[in-house]
Scaffold this motif. Structure first.
Motif, PDB file in Angstrom:
ATOM      1  N   GLY A 295     -13.878  33.319 134.932  1.00  0.00           N
ATOM      2  CA  GLY A 295     -12.538  32.889 134.536  1.00  0.00           C
ATOM      3  C   GLY A 295     -12.060  31.752 135.424  1.00  0.00           C
ATOM      4  N   ASP A 296     -12.244  31.908 136.735  1.00  0.00           N
ATOM      5  CA  ASP A 296     -11.864  30.843 137.668  1.00  0.00           C
ATOM      6  C   ASP A 296     -12.720  29.600 137.445  1.00  0.00           C
ATOM      7  OD1 ASP A 296      -9.903  32.355 138.930  1.00  0.00           O
ATOM      8  OD2 ASP A 296     -11.310  33.218 140.378  1.00  0.00           O
ATOM      9  N   ALA A 297     -14.001  29.811 137.121  1.00  0.00           N
ATOM     10  CA  ALA A 297     -14.891  28.672 136.882  1.00  0.00           C
ATOM     11  C   ALA A 297     -14.438  27.880 135.659  1.00  0.00           C
ATOM     12  CB  ALA A 297     -16.327  29.152 136.701  1.00  0.00           C
ATOM     13  N   GLU A 298     -14.016  28.586 134.601  1.00  0.00           N
ATOM     14  CA  GLU A 298     -13.546  27.891 133.397  1.00  0.00           C
ATOM     15  C   GLU A 298     -12.236  27.146 133.653  1.00  0.00           C
ATOM     16  OE1 GLU A 298     -14.491  28.912 129.231  1.00  0.00           O
ATOM     17  OE2 GLU A 298     -14.317  30.963 129.978  1.00  0.00           O
ATOM     18  N   LYS A 299     -11.346  27.753 134.438  1.00  0.00           N
ATOM     19  CA  LYS A 299     -10.108  27.058 134.784  1.00  0.00           C
ATOM     20  C   LYS A 299     -10.406  25.774 135.552  1.00  0.00           C
ATOM     21  CE  LYS A 299      -7.183  31.201 135.050  1.00  0.00           C
ATOM     22  NZ  LYS A 299      -6.427  32.106 135.971  1.00  0.00           N
ATOM     23  N   LEU A 300     -11.388  25.843 136.434  1.00  0.00           N
ATOM     24  CA  LEU A 300     -11.780  24.671 137.202  1.00  0.00           C
ATOM     25  C   LEU A 300     -12.368  23.606 136.283  1.00  0.00           C
ATOM     26  CD1 LEU A 300     -11.694  23.973 140.232  1.00  0.00           C
ATOM     27  CD2 LEU A 300     -14.089  24.637 140.364  1.00  0.00           C
ATOM     28  N   TRP A 301     -13.132  24.055 135.275  1.00  0.00           N
ATOM     29  CA  TRP A 301     -13.700  23.121 134.305  1.00  0.00           C
ATOM     30  C   TRP A 301     -12.591  22.406 133.540  1.00  0.00           C
ATOM     31  CZ3 TRP A 301     -18.758  21.739 133.403  1.00  0.00           C
ATOM     32  CH2 TRP A 301     -19.006  20.982 132.259  1.00  0.00           C
ATOM     33  N   GLU A 302     -11.580  23.149 133.143  1.00  0.00           N
ATOM     34  CA  GLU A 302     -10.454  22.536 132.436  1.00  0.00           C
ATOM     35  C   GLU A 302      -9.711  21.547 133.338  1.00  0.00           C
ATOM     36  OE1 GLU A 302      -9.882  22.775 129.252  1.00  0.00           O
ATOM     37  OE2 GLU A 302     -11.645  24.087 129.113  1.00  0.00           O
ATOM     38  N   GLU A 303      -9.582  21.896 134.602  1.00  0.00           N
ATOM     39  CA  GLU A 303      -8.932  20.968 135.545  1.00  0.00           C
ATOM     40  C   GLU A 303      -9.739  19.691 135.677  1.00  0.00           C
ATOM     41  OE1 GLU A 303      -8.321  20.674 140.319  1.00  0.00           O
ATOM     42  OE2 GLU A 303      -7.777  22.600 139.409  1.00  0.00           O
ATOM     43  N   LEU A 304     -11.056  19.841 135.751  1.00  0.00           N
ATOM     44  CA  LEU A 304     -11.924  18.668 135.824  1.00  0.00           C
ATOM     45  C   LEU A 304     -11.700  17.760 134.624  1.00  0.00           C
ATOM     46  CD1 LEU A 304     -15.695  18.688 136.750  1.00  0.00           C
ATOM     47  CD2 LEU A 304     -15.014  17.764 134.548  1.00  0.00           C
ATOM     48  N   ARG A 305     -11.624  18.367 133.463  1.00  0.00           N
ATOM     49  CA  ARG A 305     -11.389  17.596 132.239  1.00  0.00           C
ATOM     50  C   ARG A 305     -10.015  16.921 132.245  1.00  0.00           C
ATOM     51  NH1 ARG A 305     -15.591  15.835 129.424  1.00  0.00           N
ATOM     52  NH2 ARG A 305     -16.768  17.414 128.311  1.00  0.00           N
ATOM     53  N   SER A 306      -9.006  17.655 132.696  1.00  0.00           N
ATOM     54  CA  SER A 306      -7.650  17.102 132.708  1.00  0.00           C
ATOM     55  C   SER A 306      -7.516  15.942 133.682  1.00  0.00           C
ATOM     56  CB  SER A 306      -6.629  18.196 133.060  1.00  0.00           C
ATOM     57  OG  SER A 306      -6.801  18.630 134.401  1.00  0.00           O
TER      58      SER A 306
END
Length: 487
Positions: A295-306
Motif C-alpha cells: 500500500g505504501d509502495a503504491e502511494k509512493l508510485w502515485e507520488e512519483l507520477r504526480s
C-alpha cells in the motif's frame, strides 16, 4: 577561487629543506647544463633521435630535482612530458621521489589528462620512496604524497581535481583512513573535493565500517552539526552541500543493511533539500516491498507520477517484484503491461519476478509462458529462477518438460543449474521409472561438481525397488552407507 585558496593552503604548510618547488634552481652549473641540454633535445629533436641523444646527454642518469626542472620547461607538452617520465622509468635513469612524481602528476592534471594522472598517483602510492622516508612527516604514503602535491601546487599551475584523483586512488587501493584525513585537511582550509568524490567516500565507509560511521562522516563533511564541527569553525563560512546522489547512496546502504527506519529518515531529510529522482523512489519502494507494505509502495508510485517523474526500469522491476512476492501477480502484470506501453525496456529481472511470482502461487502454465518469452528475448535467466521452474514442473509430474528447460538453459545460456534442480530432476525421473535417463542426469550433475547426497541415493533406491530391481537397490544402499561412513 579554488586556486587562490589552494595557494593560501600551500603557504600555510611548514616548509622543509627536502621539498622541491618547481621554481627550484639547480645547485651547480653541470646540473643546470644537463637540464638545458635535455630540454633542448626533447623539444627540438625528432622522435627517432630524441631518446638516443638524450641518453648520451645524461650517461649517469638524472636526479628527481633535475627531472622536475625539465618537466617544468615542457609543461605545455604534456604527452611529451609523460613519455619522458616513462622513458626515465624504463631505463632506470631516475630514482623518482614524491616531488618528481608530483611534478608529472600536476602537469597531467593541468592538461586534463585525468586517467594518466590517476595511474601515476596509484604508482606513487605503491612506490617505496626510500629517498623521502627520513623527511616525510606522516607514516602514510598517501598523506605524504598529498602534502607534496599541496606544496608544489602553486608553481605547477595544476587543477584542483588532482586531489579528487588522489582520494579516488586511495579508495581504489583500499586506503580508507588516508582518504578521510585528506578530505578533512582540505575542508579545514576551505577547499572541497567534488561532491561525487565525497559521495564515493561516504558510500565506501558505509559498506566497510557500517552505516552509523558512514552517516557520521556524511554529517561531518557536509557540516550538518556546525556547533560541534571543527571544520565549520575554521572554514570561514565555506560549505559544500550534498546532492540527490548523496542521499540515494545513503538510502541504498541503509536498505542493504535492513535499516528501514533510517531509509525513511534520510528520505525525509532529502525532500527538505532536493527533489528525489526515479532512483530515490526505487530505493524507498524496495524498502516498502521487502516489508510487504505494498500500500505504501503504491502511494509512493502515485507520488512519483504526480511529480512528473518518469519511472525507469529499476522502478518498474521493484514494484513488479513487490507484488509478485506477496502473490498478487495480476497487479504485477498490470505494471508489466504499463511498462511496455511506456517503452521501458524489460530486463531478465522483470521476467524472473513474474516467473517466480507464478511459481509461488502454483500457476505453472503461466510461469512457463513467461519463461519462454524471456528465452525468446535472449535474456539469460538466473540459476535460481531455473531452479524454481524445474522444481515446480517436477512437482506437477512434468519431468520431461523440465528436462527440456534444463537442456535449453545449458545449451543456449551456458547456465549451470543448481544442485536442487538436478535433485528434482533425478527424483522425478526415478519416480517415472526412467532410470537410464536419471543416471545420465546424475553423471552430468557430478561433472558440474555436485556429489550425490542421501536424497538422490534414496530416489534411485526407491526407483529400482518400485520396478523390481532389488539387486541394484541393495548395491546402492551399501554404497550410500559406505560414503556416509567415509564422510
Amino acid at each position: 577561487m579554488a586556486i587562490q585558496i589552494l595557494k593560501q593552503f600551500s603557504q600555510t604548510l611548514r616548509p622543509k629543506p627536502w621539498t622541491l618547488f618547481f621554481s627550484f634552481s639547480c645547485s651547480n652549473d653541470a646540473s643546470q647544463s644537463l637540464v638545458t641540454d635535455a630540454v633542448s633535445i626533447l623539444t627540438h629533436h625528432r622522435s627517432k633521435s630524441r631518446w638516443s641523444n638524450l641518453r648520451s646527454a645524461c650517461p649517469n642518469g638524472i636526479t628527481p630535482a633535475e627531472f622536475s626542472e625539465i618537466t617544468l620547461h615542457i609543461k605545455n607538452k604534456p604527452q611529451l612530458a609523460l613519455r619522458f617520465f616513462l622513458w626515465t622509468k624504463s631505463k632506470s635513469l631516475c630514482n623518482h621521489n614524491l616531488a618528481s612524481y608530483s611534478s608529472i602528476i600536476h602537469l597531467l592534471a593541468r592538461a586534463r589528462l585525468s586517467s594518466h594522472a590517476y595511474d601515476l598517483i596509484r604508482t606513487a602510492i605503491r612506490a617505496s620512496h626510500q629517498n623521502d622516508e627520513e623527511n616525510c612527516r606522516f607514516n602514510s604514503r598517501p598523506l605524504n604524497l598529498f602534502e607534496t602535491l599541496v606544496k608544489t601546487y602553486r608553481d605547477s599551475g595544476s587543477a584542483p581535481f588532482v586531489f579528487d584523483l588522489l582520494i579516488k586512488a586511495c579508495l581504489d587501493s583500499k586506503k580508507l583512513d588516508p582518504s578521510i584525513e585528506i578530505v578533512r585537511m582540505l575542508l579545514s582550509r576551505g577547499i572541497s573535493p567534488k561532491v561525487s568524490t565525497l559521495n564515493s567516500l561516504i558510500s565506501r565507509v558505509c559498506k566497510s565500517r557500517g552505516v552509523d560511521e558512514g552517516y557520521a562522516i556524511y554529517r561531518e563533511f557536509f557540516r550538518l552539526d556546525e556547533e560541534n564541527n571543527e571544520i565549520s569553525k575554521r572554514g570561514s563560512g565555506f560549505r559544500v552541500t550534498p546532492n540527490v546522489h548523496t542521499y540515494n547512496d545513503l538510502m541504498l546502504c541503509c536498505y542493504q543493511d535492513g535499516l528501514v527506519e533510517r531509509v525513511e529518515k534520510i528520505w525525509i531529510e532529502m525532500k527538505c533539500n532536493y527533489k528525489p529522482n526515479a532512483y530515490s523512489y526505487s530505493v524507498l519502494m524496495a524498502t516498502f516491498c521487502d516489508e510487504g507494505r505494498m500500500g505504501d509502495a503504491e502511494k509512493l508510485w502515485e507520488e512519483l507520477r504526480s511529480e512528473k517523474i518518469e519511472p525507469d526500469v529499476v522502478s518498474y522491476n521493484t514494484i513488479i517484484g513487490g507484488f509478485c512476492t506477496i502473490g498478487d501477480v495480476g497487479r504485477a502484470e498490470e505494471f508489466f503491461r504499463e511498462m511496455a506501453v511506456a517503452g521501458v525496456g524489460t530486463t531478465a529481472s522483470t521476467y524472473e519476478h513474474l516467473v517466480k511470482g507464478y511459481c509461488n502461487i502454483g500457476d505453472v502454465d503461466s510461469a512457463v509462458l513467461v519463461y519462454k518469452d524471456m528465452a525468446r528475448s535472449d535474456l539469460r535467466p538466473d540459476a535460481s529462477t531455473l531452479d524454481v521452474m524445474i522444481r515446480l514442473l517436477c512437482d506437477k509430474g512434468r519431468v520431461r518438460e523440465s528436462l527440456e528447460f534444463v537442456r535449453c538453459a545449458v545449451g543456449k545460456f551456458d547456465l549451470i543449474p543448481m544442485e536442487k534442480s538436478y535433485e528434482a530432476l533425478i527424483k522425478g525421473l526415478c519416480f517415472d521409472g526412467r532410470m537410464e535417463e536419471a543416471l545420465k542426469v546424475q553423471a552430468e550433475m557430478v561433472g558440474k561438481g555436485f556429489q550425490p547426497n542421501s536424497e538422490i541415493y534414496g530416489a534411485f533406491v526407491d526407483g529400482y525397488v518400485r520396478h523390481g530391481n532389488e539387486e541394484m537397490a541393495e548395491a546402492l544402499r551399501k554404497e550410500m552407507l559406505q560414503n556416509q561412513m567415509q564422510s
